[in-house]
Each structure stands twice: as C-alpha cells, then as structure tokens.
Write a protein that holds these residues in place. Structure first.
Motif, PDB file in Angstrom:
ATOM      1  N   ALA A  18       0.812  -1.211   0.000  1.00  0.00           N
ATOM      2  CA  ALA A  18       0.000   0.000   0.000  1.00  0.00           C
ATOM      3  C   ALA A  18       0.850   1.268   0.000  1.00  0.00           C
ATOM      4  O   ALA A  18       0.349   2.351  -0.239  1.00  0.00           O
ATOM      5  N   ARG A  19       2.131   1.139   0.264  1.00  0.00           N
ATOM      6  CA  ARG A  19       3.031   2.302   0.267  1.00  0.00           C
ATOM      7  C   ARG A  19       3.628   2.451  -1.123  1.00  0.00           C
ATOM      8  O   ARG A  19       4.361   1.581  -1.575  1.00  0.00           O
ATOM      9  N   PRO A  20       3.352   3.548  -1.798  1.00  0.00           N
ATOM     10  CA  PRO A  20       3.798   3.692  -3.189  1.00  0.00           C
ATOM     11  C   PRO A  20       5.264   4.075  -3.357  1.00  0.00           C
ATOM     12  O   PRO A  20       5.787   4.021  -4.462  1.00  0.00           O
ATOM     13  N   ALA A  21       5.932   4.447  -2.275  1.00  0.00           N
ATOM     14  CA  ALA A  21       7.327   4.890  -2.424  1.00  0.00           C
ATOM     15  C   ALA A  21       8.126   4.512  -1.185  1.00  0.00           C
ATOM     16  O   ALA A  21       7.580   4.348  -0.095  1.00  0.00           O
ATOM     17  N   LEU A  22       9.421   4.390  -1.401  1.00  0.00           N
ATOM     18  CA  LEU A  22      10.341   4.037  -0.327  1.00  0.00           C
ATOM     19  C   LEU A  22      11.597   4.863  -0.529  1.00  0.00           C
ATOM     20  O   LEU A  22      12.162   4.873  -1.618  1.00  0.00           O
ATOM     21  N   LEU A  23      12.013   5.564   0.502  1.00  0.00           N
ATOM     22  CA  LEU A  23      13.236   6.364   0.449  1.00  0.00           C
ATOM     23  C   LEU A  23      14.283   5.687   1.316  1.00  0.00           C
ATOM     24  O   LEU A  23      14.055   5.460   2.502  1.00  0.00           O
ATOM     25  N   ILE A  24      15.404   5.348   0.706  1.00  0.00           N
ATOM     26  CA  ILE A  24      16.503   4.728   1.447  1.00  0.00           C
ATOM     27  C   ILE A  24      17.686   5.675   1.349  1.00  0.00           C
ATOM     28  O   ILE A  24      18.111   6.021   0.246  1.00  0.00           O
ATOM     29  N   HIS A  25      18.193   6.099   2.495  1.00  0.00           N
ATOM     30  CA  HIS A  25      19.330   7.019   2.467  1.00  0.00           C
ATOM     31  C   HIS A  25      20.235   6.738   3.652  1.00  0.00           C
ATOM     32  O   HIS A  25      19.863   6.063   4.607  1.00  0.00           O
ATOM     33  N   GLY A  26      21.437   7.224   3.570  1.00  0.00           N
ATOM     34  CA  GLY A  26      22.391   7.047   4.645  1.00  0.00           C
ATOM     35  C   GLY A  26      23.753   7.539   4.213  1.00  0.00           C
ATOM     36  O   GLY A  26      23.962   7.904   3.060  1.00  0.00           O
ATOM     37  N   GLN A  27      24.684   7.544   5.143  1.00  0.00           N
ATOM     38  CA  GLN A  27      26.017   8.050   4.838  1.00  0.00           C
ATOM     39  C   GLN A  27      26.914   6.989   4.221  1.00  0.00           C
ATOM     40  O   GLN A  27      27.870   7.322   3.547  1.00  0.00           O
ATOM     41  N   ASP A  28      26.615   5.718   4.458  1.00  0.00           N
ATOM     42  CA  ASP A  28      27.420   4.630   3.911  1.00  0.00           C
ATOM     43  C   ASP A  28      26.787   4.165   2.603  1.00  0.00           C
ATOM     44  O   ASP A  28      25.767   3.476   2.595  1.00  0.00           O
ATOM     45  N   ALA A  29      27.388   4.543   1.491  1.00  0.00           N
ATOM     46  CA  ALA A  29      26.827   4.242   0.167  1.00  0.00           C
ATOM     47  C   ALA A  29      26.666   2.743  -0.068  1.00  0.00           C
ATOM     48  O   ALA A  29      25.696   2.313  -0.703  1.00  0.00           O
ATOM     49  N   MET A  30      27.583   1.938   0.444  1.00  0.00           N
ATOM     50  CA  MET A  30      27.496   0.491   0.244  1.00  0.00           C
ATOM     51  C   MET A  30      26.305  -0.104   0.993  1.00  0.00           C
ATOM     52  O   MET A  30      25.567  -0.922   0.451  1.00  0.00           O
ATOM     53  N   ARG A  31      26.084   0.342   2.217  1.00  0.00           N
ATOM     54  CA  ARG A  31      24.930  -0.156   2.973  1.00  0.00           C
ATOM     55  C   ARG A  31      23.621   0.281   2.328  1.00  0.00           C
ATOM     56  O   ARG A  31      22.654  -0.477   2.293  1.00  0.00           O
ATOM     57  N   VAL A  32      23.588   1.497   1.821  1.00  0.00           N
ATOM     58  CA  VAL A  32      22.391   1.977   1.126  1.00  0.00           C
ATOM     59  C   VAL A  32      22.129   1.111  -0.104  1.00  0.00           C
ATOM     60  O   VAL A  32      20.999   0.698  -0.362  1.00  0.00           O
ATOM     61  N   ALA A  33      23.178   0.818  -0.865  1.00  0.00           N
ATOM     62  CA  ALA A  33      23.020  -0.013  -2.067  1.00  0.00           C
ATOM     63  C   ALA A  33      22.529  -1.413  -1.711  1.00  0.00           C
ATOM     64  O   ALA A  33      21.674  -1.978  -2.414  1.00  0.00           O
ATOM     65  N   LEU A  34      23.034  -1.987  -0.624  1.00  0.00           N
ATOM     66  CA  LEU A  34      22.593  -3.319  -0.211  1.00  0.00           C
ATOM     67  C   LEU A  34      21.127  -3.312   0.213  1.00  0.00           C
ATOM     68  O   LEU A  34      20.359  -4.202  -0.158  1.00  0.00           O
ATOM     69  N   LYS A  35      20.730  -2.310   0.970  1.00  0.00           N
ATOM     70  CA  LYS A  35      19.328  -2.211   1.393  1.00  0.00           C
ATOM     71  C   LYS A  35      18.415  -1.950   0.201  1.00  0.00           C
ATOM     72  O   LYS A  35      17.294  -2.470   0.137  1.00  0.00           O
ATOM     73  N   ARG A  36      18.893  -1.167  -0.746  1.00  0.00           N
ATOM     74  CA  ARG A  36      18.114  -0.901  -1.959  1.00  0.00           C
ATOM     75  C   ARG A  36      17.892  -2.203  -2.726  1.00  0.00           C
ATOM     76  O   ARG A  36      16.785  -2.493  -3.161  1.00  0.00           O
ATOM     77  N   ALA A  37      18.941  -2.996  -2.869  1.00  0.00           N
ATOM     78  CA  ALA A  37      18.822  -4.285  -3.567  1.00  0.00           C
ATOM     79  C   ALA A  37      17.873  -5.221  -2.825  1.00  0.00           C
ATOM     80  O   ALA A  37      17.057  -5.913  -3.450  1.00  0.00           O
ATOM     81  N   GLU A  38      17.951  -5.239  -1.492  1.00  0.00           N
ATOM     82  CA  GLU A  38      17.028  -6.050  -0.690  1.00  0.00           C
ATOM     83  C   GLU A  38      15.586  -5.616  -0.907  1.00  0.00           C
ATOM     84  O   GLU A  38      14.696  -6.446  -1.041  1.00  0.00           O
ATOM     85  N   ALA A  39      15.364  -4.321  -0.930  1.00  0.00           N
ATOM     86  CA  ALA A  39      14.011  -3.801  -1.114  1.00  0.00           C
ATOM     87  C   ALA A  39      13.456  -4.173  -2.474  1.00  0.00           C
ATOM     88  O   ALA A  39      12.308  -4.616  -2.592  1.00  0.00           O
ATOM     89  N   VAL A  40      14.259  -4.014  -3.511  1.00  0.00           N
ATOM     90  CA  VAL A  40      13.805  -4.351  -4.863  1.00  0.00           C
ATOM     91  C   VAL A  40      13.474  -5.836  -4.953  1.00  0.00           C
ATOM     92  O   VAL A  40      12.440  -6.227  -5.495  1.00  0.00           O
ATOM     93  N   THR A  41      14.331  -6.681  -4.401  1.00  0.00           N
ATOM     94  CA  THR A  41      14.088  -8.123  -4.428  1.00  0.00           C
ATOM     95  C   THR A  41      12.843  -8.484  -3.626  1.00  0.00           C
ATOM     96  O   THR A  41      12.043  -9.317  -4.047  1.00  0.00           O
TER      97      THR A  41
END
Length: 105
Positions: A18-41
C-alpha cells in the motif's frame, strides 16, 4: 514512517504494497546499495531485472525531465508481477518531481 535497525529487516521481509514509495538514504553508500537491492528483491522477486519489471532512472535525468518518473510508473510491463521504478542518487532537488509523480499516480 521512519524505520531503524530491526524494523528495516522486518519491513523488507514483508513490504507493505500500500506504500507507493520508499526512500533509502544514509552516509554509507554500500549499505544503502545493499538495502536498496534487498528492497527491490522483496518487492519484485529475484528476476525483476531480467523480466523488465525494474526501471532505473538516474537522479540527474529526473532533474532534467521530471515527467520521467510518472511515465515509468505508469508503464505497462511485458511480464506479470509487481514493477519497481528505482531513482538512483536523487538529490534533494528531485523531491518536487517525486512528489508530483506520486500525487499524479
């Protein structure tokens, strides 16, 4: 809603459709990328990119053409299943384009 720590893992295990958007941010670019990949999967399953259910938009492109996000969100895929539009490296200046796309969607 702001999620931290274990809340993130619980959300990614069962995302709220039901949530149309997700914002993932942080100072560690690698952790953000990993969480982004987890979210997409979690949202689309493991084969989304191969099945063309994942659209990537660079943040710089979104700033040049704010309609890109809404166009991608409204696009109809070739394969069944949930679709994700991923905006990479979006600066704060992209916020109006994202808000406009969500409002129109």
């Amino acid at each position: 809603m702001i999620l931290k720590g274990a809340e993130i893992a619980r959300y990614l295990a069962r995302p709220d459709p039901a949530r149309p958007a997700l914002l993932i941010h942080g100072q560690d670019a690698m952790r953000v990328a990993l969480k982004r990949a987890e979210a997409v999967t979690a949202l689309t399953g493991p084969g989304a990119e191969a099945e063309m259910r994942l659209t990537r938009i660079p943040g710089a492109d979104l700033r040049k053409d704010p309609a890109l996000l809404l166009d991608a969100a409204k696009a109809v895929g070739f394969f069944p299943g949930p679709r994700v539009v991923l905006v990479d490296d979006a600066p704060d200046a992209a916020a109006p384009a994202v808000a406009s796309a969500l409002a129109a969607w």
